[in-house]
Design a protein around this motif. Structure first.
Motif, PDB file in Angstrom:
ATOM      1  N   GLU A   1      40.103  -7.748  66.104  1.00 56.30           N
ATOM      2  CA  GLU A   1      41.043  -7.363  67.333  1.00 56.30           C
ATOM      3  C   GLU A   1      42.320  -8.041  66.802  1.00 56.30           C
ATOM      4  O   GLU A   1      43.392  -7.212  67.131  1.00 56.30           O
ATOM      5  N   ILE A   2      42.612  -9.023  65.906  1.00 54.80           N
ATOM      6  CA  ILE A   2      44.053  -9.512  65.618  1.00 54.80           C
ATOM      7  C   ILE A   2      44.426  -8.510  64.958  1.00 54.80           C
ATOM      8  O   ILE A   2      45.417  -8.133  64.788  1.00 54.80           O
ATOM      9  N   PHE A   3      43.895  -7.992  63.764  1.00 55.46           N
ATOM     10  CA  PHE A   3      44.306  -7.048  63.106  1.00 55.46           C
ATOM     11  C   PHE A   3      44.632  -5.830  63.732  1.00 55.46           C
ATOM     12  O   PHE A   3      45.976  -5.223  63.305  1.00 55.46           O
ATOM     13  N   LEU A   4      44.125  -5.375  64.602  1.00 53.26           N
ATOM     14  CA  LEU A   4      44.020  -4.101  65.155  1.00 53.26           C
ATOM     15  C   LEU A   4      45.529  -4.475  66.159  1.00 53.26           C
ATOM     16  O   LEU A   4      46.465  -3.520  66.302  1.00 53.26           O
ATOM     17  N   GLN A   5      45.584  -5.592  66.806  1.00 55.80           N
ATOM     18  CA  GLN A   5      47.070  -5.902  67.733  1.00 55.80           C
ATOM     19  C   GLN A   5      48.204  -5.989  66.804  1.00 55.80           C
ATOM     20  O   GLN A   5      48.926  -5.442  67.157  1.00 55.80           O
ATOM     21  N   LEU A   6      48.056  -6.422  65.460  1.00 62.96           N
ATOM     22  CA  LEU A   6      49.196  -6.545  64.700  1.00 62.96           C
ATOM     23  C   LEU A   6      49.612  -5.064  64.087  1.00 62.96           C
ATOM     24  O   LEU A   6      50.622  -4.809  63.966  1.00 62.96           O
ATOM     25  N   ALA A   7      48.421  -4.288  63.953  1.00 60.61           N
ATOM     26  CA  ALA A   7      48.855  -2.899  63.459  1.00 60.61           C
ATOM     27  C   ALA A   7      49.434  -2.127  64.687  1.00 60.61           C
ATOM     28  O   ALA A   7      50.342  -1.415  64.487  1.00 60.61           O
ATOM     29  N   MET A   8      48.923  -2.073  65.957  1.00 62.25           N
ATOM     30  CA  MET A   8      49.771  -1.706  66.876  1.00 62.25           C
ATOM     31  C   MET A   8      51.103  -2.236  67.203  1.00 62.25           C
ATOM     32  O   MET A   8      52.049  -1.270  67.421  1.00 62.25           O
ATOM     33  N   ILE A   9      51.388  -3.313  67.065  1.00 66.40           N
ATOM     34  CA  ILE A   9      52.598  -3.972  67.206  1.00 66.40           C
ATOM     35  C   ILE A   9      53.681  -3.370  65.911  1.00 66.40           C
ATOM     36  O   ILE A   9      54.608  -2.903  66.178  1.00 66.40           O
ATOM     37  N   ALA A  10      52.938  -3.235  64.799  1.00 64.08           N
ATOM     38  CA  ALA A  10      53.763  -2.667  63.638  1.00 64.08           C
ATOM     39  C   ALA A  10      54.179  -1.137  63.765  1.00 64.08           C
ATOM     40  O   ALA A  10      55.237  -0.671  63.264  1.00 64.08           O
ATOM     41  N   VAL A  11      53.429  -0.536  64.693  1.00 63.77           N
ATOM     42  CA  VAL A  11      53.605   1.020  64.736  1.00 63.77           C
ATOM     43  C   VAL A  11      54.416   1.352  66.142  1.00 63.77           C
ATOM     44  O   VAL A  11      55.473   1.743  66.157  1.00 63.77           O
ATOM     45  N   THR A  12      54.279   0.525  67.222  1.00 62.80           N
ATOM     46  CA  THR A  12      54.853   0.497  68.407  1.00 62.80           C
ATOM     47  C   THR A  12      56.247  -0.089  68.359  1.00 62.80           C
ATOM     48  O   THR A  12      57.180   0.551  69.176  1.00 62.80           O
ATOM     49  N   THR A  13      56.652  -1.191  67.713  1.00 68.61           N
ATOM     50  CA  THR A  13      57.805  -1.537  67.573  1.00 68.61           C
ATOM     51  C   THR A  13      58.972  -0.674  67.093  1.00 68.61           C
ATOM     52  O   THR A  13      60.115  -0.576  67.659  1.00 68.61           O
ATOM     53  N   PRO A  14      58.808  -0.008  65.901  1.00 71.42           N
ATOM     54  CA  PRO A  14      59.868   0.828  65.484  1.00 71.42           C
ATOM     55  C   PRO A  14      59.722   2.203  66.519  1.00 71.42           C
ATOM     56  O   PRO A  14      61.101   2.609  66.495  1.00 71.42           O
ATOM     57  N   LEU A  15      58.889   2.519  67.159  1.00 72.90           N
ATOM     58  CA  LEU A  15      58.849   3.721  67.928  1.00 72.90           C
ATOM     59  C   LEU A  15      59.966   3.093  69.294  1.00 72.90           C
ATOM     60  O   LEU A  15      60.827   4.078  69.649  1.00 72.90           O
ATOM     61  N   TRP A  16      59.676   1.870  69.666  1.00 72.79           N
ATOM     62  CA  TRP A  16      60.548   1.510  70.945  1.00 72.79           C
ATOM     63  C   TRP A  16      62.131   1.374  70.427  1.00 72.79           C
ATOM     64  O   TRP A  16      62.945   1.684  71.041  1.00 72.79           O
ATOM     65  N   ALA A  17      62.268   1.032  69.056  1.00 72.23           N
ATOM     66  CA  ALA A  17      63.550   0.939  68.424  1.00 72.23           C
ATOM     67  C   ALA A  17      64.148   2.245  68.567  1.00 72.23           C
ATOM     68  O   ALA A  17      65.480   2.623  68.817  1.00 72.23           O
ATOM     69  N   GLY A  18      63.427   3.440  68.424  1.00 71.79           N
ATOM     70  CA  GLY A  18      63.711   4.723  68.297  1.00 71.79           C
ATOM     71  C   GLY A  18      64.349   5.002  69.844  1.00 71.79           C
ATOM     72  O   GLY A  18      65.291   5.550  70.034  1.00 71.79           O
ATOM     73  N   VAL A  19      63.592   4.666  70.890  1.00 67.10           N
ATOM     74  CA  VAL A  19      63.879   5.027  72.294  1.00 67.10           C
ATOM     75  C   VAL A  19      65.388   4.120  72.422  1.00 67.10           C
ATOM     76  O   VAL A  19      66.024   4.778  73.134  1.00 67.10           O
ATOM     77  N   TYR A  20      65.365   2.898  72.180  1.00 65.86           N
ATOM     78  CA  TYR A  20      66.374   2.264  72.368  1.00 65.86           C
ATOM     79  C   TYR A  20      67.615   2.884  71.667  1.00 65.86           C
ATOM     80  O   TYR A  20      68.953   2.972  72.256  1.00 65.86           O
ATOM     81  N   MET A  21      67.336   3.331  70.504  1.00 61.11           N
ATOM     82  CA  MET A  21      68.545   3.923  69.737  1.00 61.11           C
ATOM     83  C   MET A  21      68.941   5.217  70.453  1.00 61.11           C
ATOM     84  O   MET A  21      70.140   5.392  70.454  1.00 61.11           O
ATOM     85  N   ILE A  22      67.899   5.949  71.014  1.00 61.34           N
ATOM     86  CA  ILE A  22      68.434   7.383  71.701  1.00 61.34           C
ATOM     87  C   ILE A  22      69.363   6.658  72.967  1.00 61.34           C
ATOM     88  O   ILE A  22      70.428   7.295  73.206  1.00 61.34           O
ATOM     89  N   GLY A  23      69.236   5.735  73.607  1.00 57.36           N
ATOM     90  CA  GLY A  23      69.781   5.257  74.814  1.00 57.36           C
ATOM     91  C   GLY A  23      71.242   4.828  74.134  1.00 57.36           C
ATOM     92  O   GLY A  23      72.342   5.004  74.796  1.00 57.36           O
ATOM     93  N   LEU A  24      71.436   4.075  73.036  1.00 54.54           N
ATOM     94  CA  LEU A  24      72.659   3.600  72.513  1.00 54.54           C
ATOM     95  C   LEU A  24      73.345   4.713  72.130  1.00 54.54           C
ATOM     96  O   LEU A  24      74.462   4.776  72.215  1.00 54.54           O
ATOM     97  N   ARG A  25      72.971   5.692  71.505  1.00 52.34           N
ATOM     98  CA  ARG A  25      73.568   7.003  70.828  1.00 52.34           C
ATOM     99  C   ARG A  25      74.235   7.605  72.075  1.00 52.34           C
ATOM    100  O   ARG A  25      75.201   8.201  71.955  1.00 52.34           O
ATOM    101  N   ARG A  26      73.220   7.742  73.149  1.00 54.70           N
ATOM    102  CA  ARG A  26      73.995   8.498  74.587  1.00 54.70           C
ATOM    103  C   ARG A  26      75.066   7.797  75.126  1.00 54.70           C
ATOM    104  O   ARG A  26      76.057   8.425  75.530  1.00 54.70           O
TER     105      ARG A  26
END
Length: 122
Positions: free
Chosen positions: A82-107
């Protein structure tokens, strides 16, 4: 040396712009209404792109949750899994959220945006 070369190396004109000193001293006008108005104007023409980017983010996040649930059903007491799966999810979703944030920043600076930019930081 000509005056055009001197103008190119000197600092840009600061007409209409404040300074750090004025900002720190509180010498600037700030209206919540004008901030919200400008933010709403910036969303014009970009709503579908932003909605599609959020759909990509949430679609991938939901797929990750489903993928993480399958091993949890097989090994119900596996805390390390469970700990490994949660860390893996964080490792994937954090850069995705950074992409959403950067879209807003670029706009906000009128740079071109596209929904696929949500994947650019993965």
């Amino acid at each position: 040396m000509s005056s055009t070369n001197e103008n190119q190396t000197s600092e840009p004109a600061m007409e209409g712009w404040g300074s750090v000193e004025k900002g720190l001293s509180g010498n600037y006008p700030l209206s919540i209404g004008s901030v919200l108005s400008e933010a709403w104007e910036k969303t014009g023409g970009a709503k579908w792109t932003i909605h599609l980017a959020m759909a990509i983010y949430f679609g991938i996040a939901i797929l990750l949750v489903i993928a993480a649930a399958i091993p949890a059903l097989i090994v119900p007491e596996g805390i390390l899994l469970e700990i490994f799966l949660q860390l893996a999810m964080i490792a994937v979703t954090t850069p995705l959220w950074a992409g959403v944030y950067m879209i807003g920043l670029r706009r906000s600076v009128n740079a071109p945006i596209r929904a696929g930019q949500v994947l650019d930081y993965l």
